[in-house]
Design a protein around this motif. Structure first.
Motif, mmCIF file in Angstrom:
data_model
loop_
_atom_site.group_PDB
_atom_site.id
_atom_site.type_symbol
_atom_site.label_atom_id
_atom_site.label_comp_id
_atom_site.label_asym_id
_atom_site.label_seq_id
_atom_site.Cartn_x
_atom_site.Cartn_y
_atom_site.Cartn_z
ATOM 1 N N ARG A 68 67.283 13.058 44.792
ATOM 2 C CA ARG A 68 68.554 12.960 44.098
ATOM 3 C C ARG A 68 68.774 14.147 43.163
ATOM 4 N N ASP A 69 67.725 14.590 42.501
ATOM 5 C CA ASP A 69 67.862 15.694 41.553
ATOM 6 C C ASP A 69 68.348 16.973 42.230
ATOM 7 N N THR A 70 67.709 17.319 43.357
ATOM 8 C CA THR A 70 68.036 18.589 43.995
ATOM 9 C C THR A 70 69.303 18.508 44.834
ATOM 10 N N VAL A 71 69.528 17.390 45.515
ATOM 11 C CA VAL A 71 70.693 17.273 46.392
ATOM 12 C C VAL A 71 71.981 17.279 45.584
ATOM 13 N N GLN A 72 72.003 16.593 44.451
ATOM 14 C CA GLN A 72 73.236 16.484 43.693
ATOM 15 C C GLN A 72 73.629 17.784 43.013
ATOM 16 N N ARG A 73 72.746 18.771 43.016
ATOM 17 C CA ARG A 73 73.105 20.084 42.478
ATOM 18 C C ARG A 73 73.676 20.994 43.558
ATOM 19 N N GLN A 74 73.808 20.506 44.770
ATOM 20 C CA GLN A 74 74.245 21.323 45.891
ATOM 21 C C GLN A 74 75.655 20.917 46.339
ATOM 22 N N PRO A 75 76.318 21.781 47.121
ATOM 23 C CA PRO A 75 77.651 21.446 47.649
ATOM 24 C C PRO A 75 77.534 20.425 48.781
ATOM 25 N N VAL A 76 77.278 19.172 48.433
ATOM 26 C CA VAL A 76 76.948 18.152 49.424
ATOM 27 C C VAL A 76 78.083 17.952 50.417
ATOM 28 N N GLU A 77 79.331 17.889 49.925
ATOM 29 C CA GLU A 77 80.459 17.657 50.825
ATOM 30 C C GLU A 77 80.587 18.786 51.851
ATOM 31 N N LEU A 78 80.413 20.021 51.398
ATOM 32 C CA LEU A 78 80.488 21.151 52.324
ATOM 33 C C LEU A 78 79.362 21.088 53.349
ATOM 34 N N TRP A 92 61.383 23.313 43.874
ATOM 35 C CA TRP A 92 61.624 21.878 44.040
ATOM 36 C C TRP A 92 61.700 21.475 45.506
ATOM 37 N N MET A 93 61.628 22.424 46.405
ATOM 38 C CA MET A 93 61.697 22.118 47.827
ATOM 39 C C MET A 93 60.427 21.417 48.285
ATOM 40 N N SER A 145 58.137 19.392 53.908
ATOM 41 C CA SER A 145 58.842 19.280 55.188
ATOM 42 C C SER A 145 60.145 20.057 55.160
ATOM 43 N N GLN A 146 60.794 20.132 53.992
ATOM 44 C CA GLN A 146 62.005 20.937 53.875
ATOM 45 C C GLN A 146 61.693 22.416 54.034
ATOM 46 N N LEU A 147 60.568 22.862 53.476
ATOM 47 C CA LEU A 147 60.206 24.265 53.594
ATOM 48 C C LEU A 147 59.824 24.599 55.035
#
Length: 618
Positions: A86-96, A131-132, A135-137
């Motif tokens: 939640r911390d990292t995703v909500q700082r990103q342009p999620v809708e885009l 913060w990645m 598996s994301q990396l």
């Protein structure tokens, strides 16, 4: 003879049974036109007439549809309470990102759409920095290899919006398949290699002694706790779990590089089964998102067969039924267990990554059960890129040795000491922190190790929250006889989290970790009171880490960002200039070098001081 008559003859020949041709029996599902043409002996006799029956499947399109679903799930998981994403995703342009992922699913053959979607995920993941998750990396490095091939193919075909042909799509996949397989092999190998340490191999402390026993929780209580033989089995599993985990992770890279088609299928099914067991393990060990990330990339081990399976998902009723039933059964099987303890992937919600993973397993089975191809590949697999493979090797091996990465490395469940010395049996770790312990205080690697004895912010204890339910603890303690704790430091967050509630363990961390703690609290406008000890030197055993007295300090950070520092627990005197400098942000050059380094806490668990307890940094 007319074209219609010729077409009838070919269809008639294609309908000849496998038994009439003394070949193995056909699979228990209808063959696609492409597969049927492959089985026909008339391919060479009537190549023009059969061309429409042997169309190459759209390999890039098939893969990107699987990729898009996996990424949509990952983004959605970050919006669910109780997960650290939640911390990292909500700082990103999620809708885009959702929009680009959806376009990649709908228009995967268009280079512009595919390239922009891949580039956006690579860029936004890279922007997470330290913060990645691992598996994301992994996904980011493999996505970048595919992105490079998409760009190359678009330039070669001089296409931007126009869709690639099936053969051009196959060329993209063939161009990066060897690279992706090498990347996966390196990631898996070092995930096992870093577990060759004294803590992981000690059954009383090993994470493997915990998560390999947890599948027994599916047994009813009358059997689980009532049969003496189950207790013996649990203790045996706990004893051999660490070594067995090492062997499995060592074999997986070999399976990914087999050349025999049968061995390749065995390897794909073995990896899929390995991750299925992980995904279905009761919380908190159910890392289904890990399996979704890696098994999606198994596509590159047998791309044509996977593509046929993906395309068959819209045509074969039996396959459609399996793709609907498998996810439902997976969620039903884990429902009761997830109701007791939160999923570390989905937080307080359903583990939808597990549902999608069950569907991936169905597709993997369909790909492996299909008939072997008798046609030449549409594109020859290219050699692996030395740059991409070299980057994967540097990430997996060199970064832990130098001490430039902890979270996000190939260190999941490894219990590898990344501050205070190394417990690995073969290699050192965190050499920069050792060598620069007495460097100028503005160096990011200076300051050695600090022991945090108390802190005022509740979210600091969130990484130490108890993720295991009472029944799981009973299985681990009473049946398996494992006294070790289970700490999910990988799920650290910078905000209060009610479920599961935080536990205020004391812990050790490198000085950079203390600096990051103060910087985070300051950026969020939160007051923080920390009592810590700075340990002498940079290397020591568990007694040194957990109990040997150090120089004590107390730091108070006000909500306005001002800092006061004194010696001892009661401010006996002011901190010296060096101590104050060690708390301040590091210099820009060393900060840049430590960009991917998010130091992880090692909790001090009372009574567990012989080895490092089970802790994962994800």
């Amino acid at each position: 003879m007319s074209r219609t008559d010729d077409d009838f003859i070919i269809r008639k020949r294609l309908s000849i049974t496998i038994e009439d041709r003394d070949e193995p029996p056909s699979p228990p599902f209808p063959l696609s036109p492409y597969e049927a043409a492959q089985q026909s002996p008339d391919v060479r006799e009537h190549p023009k007439t059969l061309r429409r029956y042997e169309q190459e499947p759209a390999q890039l399109s098939s893969y990107l549809r699987l990729w898009a679903l996996a990424n949509a799930l990952r983004l959605a998981a970050g919006l669910i309470p109780g997960t650290a994403l939640r911390d990292t995703v909500q700082r990103q342009p999620v809708e885009l990102l959702f929009l680009l992922v959806a376009l990649a699913f709908m228009c995967p053959s268009r280079p512009l759409v595919a390239g922009v979607a891949l580039a956006a995920r690579v860029a936004t993941n890279a922007a997470k920095g330290p913060w990645m998750g691992n598996s994301q990396l992994w996904a980011t490095l493999m996505d970048f290899a595919l992105l490079c091939e998409v760009v190359r193919a678009a330039r070669a075909a001089k296409k931007l919006w126009a869709p690639l042909t099936a053969s051009e799509e196959a060329g993209v996949v063939a161009g990066c398949a060897a690279t992706v397989k090498w990347q996966l092999a390196i990631f898996y190998f070092f995930s096992g290699f870093w577990k060759i340490n004294t803590s992981f191999l000690n059954p009383k402390y090993s994470c493997a002694s915990i998560f390999t026993v947890q599948p027994l929780e599916y047994l009813p209580d009358s059997i689980l706790f009532g049969w003496p033989s189950v207790k013996a089995v649990a203790q045996t599993i706990a004893a051999v779990g660490p070594a067995a985990t090492l062997v499995i992770e060592a074999v997986l890279p070999l399976a990914l590089h087999a050349t025999d088609p049968t061995l390749i299928k065995v390897g794909v099914l073995a990896v899929a089964t390995f991750h299925l067991v992980i995904a279905a393990t009761p919380p908190p060990s159910n890392v289904s998102s890990f399996g979704v990330t890696t098994v999606t990339r198994l596509f590159f081990c047998m791309p044509r067969a996977w593509s046929v399976a993906v395309e068959a998902a819209a045509r074969e009723p039996l396959l459609m039924l399996a793709l609907a039933v498998a996810p439902a059964l997976a969620l039903a099987a884990v429902y009761d267990l997830h109701a007791v303890a939160p999923s570390t992937v989905q937080g307080t919600g359903q583990d939808y990554h597990l549902a999608y993973y069950a569907a991936l397993c169905v597709l993997a089975g369909r790909a492996c059960a299909g008939p072997p191809s008798k046609c030449a590949p549409a594109a020859e697999e290219k050699k692996a890129s030395r740059w991409h493979v070299g980057a994967a090797l540097f990430y997996a091996m060199a970064l832990p040795i130098l001490g430039l990465q902890v979270k996000g490395g190939c260190l999941m469940f490894s219990q590898l000491k990344m501050h205070g010395g190394s417990n690995h049996l073969l290699l050192p770790t965190s050499l920069l922190q050792r060598g620069l312990v007495d460097a100028a205080p503005d160096n990011a690697f200076a300051g050695g190790v600090v022991r945090i004895n108390s802190y005022s912010l509740a979210w600091v204890g969130s990484p130490f929250a108890e993720h295991m339910g009472p029944r799981t603890i009973r299985v681990i303690r009473d049946l398996a006889g494992v006294p070790g704790e289970y700490v999910w430091a990988a799920k650290q967050t910078t905000r209060d989290r009610a479920a599961p509630p935080p536990r205020p363990f004391a812990y050790t961390i490198s000085n950079l970790g203390l600096r990051r703690l103060l910087a985070t609290a300051r950026s969020q406008g939160e007051a923080l009171d920390v009592y810590y000890e700075r340990l002498a030197g940079a290397v020591g055993d568990e007694t040194w880490r957990t109990a040997t007295p150090g120089t004590a300090y107390r730091v108070r950070l006000a909500a306005d960002g001002s800092v006061s520092c004194g010696t001892g627990a009661f401010y006996l005197s002011s901190c010296g200039d060096r101590e104050l400098a060690l708390l301040a942000p590091p210099s820009q050059p060393s900060r840049a070098l430590a960009f991917m380094l998010l130091p992880q806490p090692n909790p001090i668990v009372p009574g567990m001081t012989d080895e490092m307890h089970c802790v994962t940094w994800g």
